[in-house]
Design a protein around this motif. Structure first.
Motif, short mmCIF file in Angstrom:
data_model
loop_
_atom_site.label_atom_id
_atom_site.label_comp_id
_atom_site.label_asym_id
_atom_site.label_seq_id
_atom_site.Cartn_x
_atom_site.Cartn_y
_atom_site.Cartn_z
N PRO A 188 3.28 -0.67 -11.57
CA PRO A 188 3.26 -2.19 -11.81
C PRO A 188 4.43 -2.83 -10.61
O PRO A 188 5.26 -2.14 -10.39
CB PRO A 188 3.73 -2.38 -13.07
CG PRO A 188 4.38 -1.21 -13.65
CD PRO A 188 3.78 -0.08 -12.62
N GLY A 189 4.31 -3.98 -10.49
CA GLY A 189 4.99 -5.02 -9.76
C GLY A 189 4.45 -5.67 -8.68
O GLY A 189 5.19 -6.19 -7.68
N VAL A 190 3.37 -5.42 -8.28
CA VAL A 190 2.55 -5.96 -7.15
C VAL A 190 1.06 -6.57 -7.73
O VAL A 190 0.47 -6.21 -8.88
CB VAL A 190 2.17 -5.15 -5.85
CG1 VAL A 190 3.46 -4.99 -5.24
CG2 VAL A 190 1.43 -3.86 -6.50
N SER A 191 0.57 -7.50 -7.20
CA SER A 191 -0.65 -8.17 -7.84
C SER A 191 -1.88 -7.40 -7.45
O SER A 191 -1.80 -6.49 -6.39
CB SER A 191 -0.75 -9.68 -7.13
OG SER A 191 -1.13 -9.31 -5.70
N GLU A 192 -2.94 -7.49 -7.95
CA GLU A 192 -4.06 -6.53 -7.66
C GLU A 192 -4.72 -6.92 -6.43
O GLU A 192 -5.06 -6.15 -5.49
CB GLU A 192 -5.15 -7.05 -8.79
CG GLU A 192 -4.85 -6.30 -10.12
CD GLU A 192 -4.78 -4.85 -10.06
OE1 GLU A 192 -5.45 -4.19 -9.35
OE2 GLU A 192 -3.73 -4.16 -10.58
N ALA A 193 -4.40 -8.18 -5.81
CA ALA A 193 -4.78 -8.53 -4.48
C ALA A 193 -3.98 -7.75 -3.41
O ALA A 193 -4.37 -7.41 -2.61
CB ALA A 193 -4.62 -10.13 -4.22
N THR A 194 -2.67 -7.67 -3.70
CA THR A 194 -1.63 -7.22 -2.88
C THR A 194 -2.13 -5.42 -2.92
O THR A 194 -2.29 -4.82 -1.79
CB THR A 194 -0.49 -7.26 -3.17
OG1 THR A 194 -0.09 -8.74 -3.09
CG2 THR A 194 0.51 -6.54 -2.20
N ARG A 195 -2.40 -5.02 -4.22
CA ARG A 195 -2.50 -3.86 -4.15
C ARG A 195 -3.88 -3.42 -3.34
O ARG A 195 -3.99 -2.34 -2.60
CB ARG A 195 -2.69 -3.46 -5.76
CG ARG A 195 -2.60 -1.77 -5.87
CD ARG A 195 -3.11 -1.34 -7.56
NE ARG A 195 -2.20 -2.28 -8.47
CZ ARG A 195 -1.03 -1.91 -8.60
NH1 ARG A 195 -0.42 -0.56 -8.05
NH2 ARG A 195 -0.34 -2.57 -9.41
N GLU A 196 -4.85 -4.20 -3.73
CA GLU A 196 -6.20 -4.06 -2.84
C GLU A 196 -5.92 -4.02 -1.54
O GLU A 196 -6.52 -3.22 -0.59
CB GLU A 196 -7.22 -4.93 -3.42
CG GLU A 196 -8.50 -4.63 -2.80
CD GLU A 196 -9.07 -3.25 -3.03
OE1 GLU A 196 -9.81 -2.74 -2.23
OE2 GLU A 196 -8.82 -2.67 -4.07
N ARG A 197 -5.20 -4.94 -0.93
CA ARG A 197 -5.00 -5.35 0.46
C ARG A 197 -4.23 -3.83 1.15
O ARG A 197 -4.27 -3.30 2.22
CB ARG A 197 -4.23 -6.45 0.77
CG ARG A 197 -3.98 -6.61 2.18
CD ARG A 197 -3.45 -8.23 2.66
NE ARG A 197 -2.11 -8.23 2.47
CZ ARG A 197 -1.68 -8.85 1.23
NH1 ARG A 197 -2.51 -9.51 0.34
NH2 ARG A 197 -0.32 -9.13 0.98
N VAL A 198 -3.25 -3.29 0.50
CA VAL A 198 -2.38 -2.34 0.76
C VAL A 198 -3.32 -1.09 0.82
O VAL A 198 -3.32 -0.28 1.81
CB VAL A 198 -1.23 -2.20 0.01
CG1 VAL A 198 -0.70 -0.62 0.29
CG2 VAL A 198 -0.01 -3.39 0.00
N ARG A 199 -4.01 -0.89 -0.01
CA ARG A 199 -5.01 0.26 -0.14
C ARG A 199 -5.96 0.12 1.20
O ARG A 199 -6.27 1.22 1.65
CB ARG A 199 -5.83 0.41 -1.49
CG ARG A 199 -4.93 1.04 -2.63
CD ARG A 199 -5.58 0.79 -3.86
NE ARG A 199 -4.81 1.50 -5.11
CZ ARG A 199 -5.31 1.42 -6.09
NH1 ARG A 199 -6.01 0.65 -6.54
NH2 ARG A 199 -4.29 1.89 -7.09
N ARG A 200 -6.37 -1.05 1.42
CA ARG A 200 -7.32 -0.94 2.69
C ARG A 200 -6.83 -0.74 3.94
O ARG A 200 -7.38 -0.15 4.67
CB ARG A 200 -8.20 -2.40 2.61
CG ARG A 200 -9.01 -2.76 1.68
CD ARG A 200 -10.17 -4.08 2.10
NE ARG A 200 -9.19 -5.30 2.26
CZ ARG A 200 -8.86 -6.09 1.32
NH1 ARG A 200 -9.10 -5.87 0.12
NH2 ARG A 200 -8.12 -7.06 1.69
#
Length: 392
Positions: free
Chosen positions: A35-47
């Motif tokens: 936890p600690g980041v938004s889902e949008a950020t998590r998805e962008r980082v993974r991409r």
């Protein structure tokens, strides 16, 4: 001379953070599913991580920059042939002796082909799985040295890399797997200007081809010359060679050496038949050469398993070993001493071979320079399976 391409660099969390426009801590949270980041950020980082080819380290030591404390070894051979061949078991035993002293682990994998082997190296490099690798079975055309150099992985090639003249040597082993007959004129290219065979696999003072890649050489040409000289002294002039995989560099060196010795010593025939090293193919190749109009009076096998299988085929055909056909095994092992008669064999300390390879790799890991190392030459152990041919 063409300039060597720059080595690839593993993508880091800092690279991902820069590309994704977030902090390194945010990248860590996203990639470790914390936890600690938004889902949008998590998805962008993974991409971004996927695009850059980032892979997580599988060892805490790698994350701290201390290395994986592991070296890799991949075998691209049919799995069925490995369980019965003593060479690799002894080689790995020697490797493991050195690694245990250094508290290094061995990551071992069997794959289908060299393409899969190269893919595994890329994955290991990206995931920080290994600090260096041991490469076996050099090919006549081999993409692995260049790949490993580009990745910057310290490497030791066991058995040497493909040398000049390899492709020509394979002219004695055709693509269909049938026996080709090579007479004395076919071996002229394997001889030097003085008429003596070129039995040296690597020149004195040879240098490593890549800055992080050492080579451990075994004298395959010299080993075949020992065998050919022994058979010639007994009176044999028709010799068959039941060889290993035709795309391996050491197979090519053995074929070339046999051709050179055939010319120098005056053999009337010297045949090389490729196999997969298994007992089944060794037996089948033996049946083929025995069915020739002028069958060989001596057969050399590239490993102990095929030699034992071939001796059984000879006996089943109503012939005797060595009364009708002499048999030589390239590798000595316990198997050569439990069959009847005991097999003449080429002996070498394979465990010491493995130790030398591991020592060369640990030297590279310690910052040493790449080099070409030699192992002691093989010794021919003469036993009951070789004798003069019929009529001598």
């Amino acid at each position: 001379m063409e300039e060597r391409r720059a080595r690839a660099r593993r993508p880091t969390m800092k690279d991902i953070a820069r590309r994704a426009g977030v902090s390194e801590s945010a990248v860590s949270f996203a990639l470790n599913d914390r936890p600690g980041v938004s889902e949008a950020t998590r998805e962008r980082v993974r991409r971004v991580a996927e695009h850059l080819g980032w892979r997580p380290s599988t060892a805490a030591r790698a994350l701290s920059g201390e290395g994986a404390a592991t070296v890799g070894l991949i075998l691209a051979r049919p799995a069925a042939t490995l369980g019965v061949e003593s060479f690799f078991l002894q080689l790995v035993s020697g490797v493991q002796q050195v690694l245990a002293e250094r508290q290094l682990g061995l990551l071992f994998q069997v794959v289908e082909d060299v393409e899969a082997e190269c893919a595994t190296y890329r994955r290991w490099w990206a995931e920080h799985r290994v600090d260096g690798v041991l490469v076996v079975d050099p090919r006549t055309t081999d993409p692995r040295p260049g790949l490993l150099d580009s990745l910057g992985l310290p490497t030791v090639v066991i058995g040497g890399t493909a040398d000049e003249g390899t492709a020509d040597a394979m002219g004695a082993v055709n693509a269909t797997g049938t026996a080709d007959v090579t007479d004395a004129t076919g071996a002229a290219d394997a001889m030097d200007a003085t008429g003596a065979p070129d039995a040296t696999d690597v020149p004195e003072g040879a240098r490593a081809a890549y800055p992080t890649m050492s080579t451990v050489w075994a004298d395959d040409a010299g080993g075949m010359a020992l065998i050919a000289g022994h058979l010639h002294a007994l009176g044999h002039r028709r010799v068959a060679h039941i060889a290993g995989l035709p795309n391996l560099a050491h197979t090519a060196r053995r074929v070339r050496s046999l051709r050179a010795e055939a010319a120098r010593l005056g053999f009337t025939e010297a045949r090389s038949v490729p196999t997969d090293y298994s007992d089944a193919e060794g037996a089948a190749a033996t049946r083929r050469v025995l069915a020739e109009p002028d069958p060989p009076t001596a057969i050399v096998y590239d490993n102990d398993v095929m030699a034992a299988a071939g001796a059984a085929v000879i006996t089943a055909a109503g012939l005797s070993v060595p009364g009708d056909v002499s048999v030589v095994s390239w590798e000595d092992s316990v198997l050569c001493r439990v069959v009847h008669p005991w097999l003449t064999a080429l002996g070498r300390d394979t465990i010491a071979f493995g130790r030398t390879a591991a020592e060369e790799l640990t030297a590279l890991l310690d910052g040493g320079a790449a080099r070409v190392a030699r192992v002691p030459p093989p010794e021919l152990i003469v036993r009951e399976s070789t004798a003069p041919p019929p009529g001598r």
